[in-house]
Each structure stands twice: as structure tokens, then as C-alpha cells.
Design an enzyme around this catalytic site. Sequence first.
Site, PDB file in Angstrom:
ATOM      1  CB  VAL A 156       0.866 -10.331  15.457  1.00 36.06           C
ATOM      2  CG1 VAL A 156       1.738 -10.506  14.218  1.00 36.06           C
ATOM      3  CG2 VAL A 156      -0.597 -10.514  15.081  1.00 36.06           C
ATOM      4  NE  ARG A 175      -3.921 -10.175  20.760  1.00 33.59           N
ATOM      5  CZ  ARG A 175      -3.839 -11.169  21.655  1.00 33.59           C
ATOM      6  NH1 ARG A 175      -4.877 -11.969  21.837  1.00 33.59           N
ATOM      7  NH2 ARG A 175      -2.731 -11.356  22.351  1.00 33.59           N
ATOM      8  CB  CYS A 231       4.671  21.561 -11.298  1.00 33.08           C
ATOM      9  SG  CYS A 231       3.686  20.291 -10.433  1.00 33.08           S
ATOM     10  CG  HIS A 280      -1.990  -1.072   1.122  1.00 31.78           C
ATOM     11  ND1 HIS A 280      -2.709  -1.505   2.222  1.00 31.78           N
ATOM     12  CD2 HIS A 280      -2.436  -1.811   0.065  1.00 31.78           C
ATOM     13  CE1 HIS A 280      -3.557  -2.454   1.838  1.00 31.78           C
ATOM     14  NE2 HIS A 280      -3.401  -2.654   0.544  1.00 31.78           N
ATOM     15  CB  CYS A 337       4.214  20.170  -6.487  1.00 30.45           C
ATOM     16  SG  CYS A 337       5.753  19.649  -7.304  1.00 30.45           S
TER      17      CYS A 337
END
Length: 294
Positions: free
Chosen positions: A270, A253, A189, A121, A186
Site C-alpha cells: 500500500v 493485499r 466523577c 473509528h 475518571c
Amino acid sequence: MLDTDVRAALDEMVPVLSAGRFSLLTGAGLSTDSGIPDYRGPGAAPRQPLTYQEFVGSEPLRRRYWARNHIGWATMHHAVPNAGHRAVAAMESAGHLTGVVTQNVDRLHEDAGAVNVVDLHGRFDAVVCLQCGEVYTRAFIAVVLAELNPGFLDAVAAAGGAAAGPDADAELDHEQLIGGFRVARCPLCGGMLKPDFVFFGENVPKQRVERAYAMVDSATSLLVAGSSLTVMSGLRFVRKAARDGKPVMIINRGATRGDGLADVKLEAGVSESLGYLRRRLDQEVAPGAGDRVQ
């Protein structure tokens, strides 16, 4: 300390994982021990993430997003890898993994020393211009935002602060602060800037998906750690492994969309579980070390 039943379930995974090299898919449940909230774990507050279409199509929503992200960045970039991230890096270094596919944008796998990682992602520490394609570090944009909005973080603190949210977000509902927030453009630009990760409603880049599939294809099994598999971007790899007849094991979980495809499903912490698996896999390489596994 893991209880007896959890250890027994993890022990059941070890022969499968050690039969070859396995691929690993991780989600937000791995990073909660580093202080980063997740979207869907037990106790997580209901959230309605901003979509890509909303971000690009609404100036007020974009301003609100960047105000919250400015706060979230101040918290998230201080997060450090936990024992689970370190265990993953150690398993990769020992040759147990074909690679890591992570749905997290926090870069903690890389910070822990993992090398072959697909940030499915994207990454929270980069910002891209949607007009010219220039990429900036999030640290640089933080400086720009601070210059555009002097005193903003102090004002938030004075108003009671803001709780950290997933993906460098924050819970900020002070409309008077958000309304005056100035969004960076930006520097090259003047185009629209967006964090370089995949928003809801946005597609994962094809090359990234293909690289992740290659990790799954070259593995003998798939381990999922800390993901509810709610979004198809991660679930598709579980479905692919299952179609190919490869064992699928899930540590998370709460229920996941992949539970029906899992050969083993374990509800447990985990980071602790990954640490235990690392030690047990090391034992497979060096027999006789079992008494040291806790």
C-alpha cells in the site's frame, strides 16, 4: 521497487483519479509499514476483539483490556508515519483529494500532515469517561496507570514481554500479572473510562459518518487503500460510490468484501503504491516528468 504489472495497474488508475478530486478510504494495511499490526492482513494471527458490551459489562475483561492497552500504548505512540501516509498528505496538499476517511485509530495521517481526515473509528490518543463525558489524553491516563501499577511494565518485560497488537493492544497472557492490574477511573466523577475509539458492537457516531459520506459524494472516484472492508463501517462507502456510478479502485493485499464492486483491484504494497500514485498524479499536473517516476 514496484514490479511492471503493479505499475501498469496503478497507471490504469491515474486517468480516473486525475479526472477530478477523489476520496480515499484507508485501513490497517497502510499502517503495517509503521510497525502496527493489522487484524486481517496476510499472516495476521486470528483475533477475537473485545466487544463494547463485554468491555462495559465485565470488570475482569475490562481489567484485562487495560493491562494489554497499557503495554500497547507504550509501543503505538512511538509509531511514525510511513511513505504512504506522507504520500496521502502530499496528494491532499496538491488538491487531488476531497478528504481521507480512515478506519485506523493511530492518527498517523494527521502526523504526516493531512488535514481533512475523518477518523471513522476514533483515535487511540484520547480516553473518554462513559459517565460524565470528560475526555482525557491517553498520555495522561498512561501516567495514572503507571502510578496505580508500579513495576508492571518491568514485570511484563521480565516475563518475556508482550507482542504488539492492533489498535494499541498487546498479546499478554500472564494471568498473574493481569489479575493484579488496577484500572483507572475518571478523576472527575469516578466513572468508567474507555479509549475514545469505536469498539466492535458499537456504532460510529452519526456526524462522523455523515462527514465521510460528504467526502465520497463530492468526489469523482473512490480509492481504497489497505482495507479488507470486512466491517460495514467502511464497506458502505464503497457501496455508495458504486451505486452512484463512481469508479472504485482498491489496493490491498488479500481479498476484500468490495472486490466485486471495484473497477480496478490491485494486490500490492500500500505505501509504495500510494507513493507511486502521488508521483504520477504530480506528472499529470506537470507533463514531461514521466522519466522521473520509479
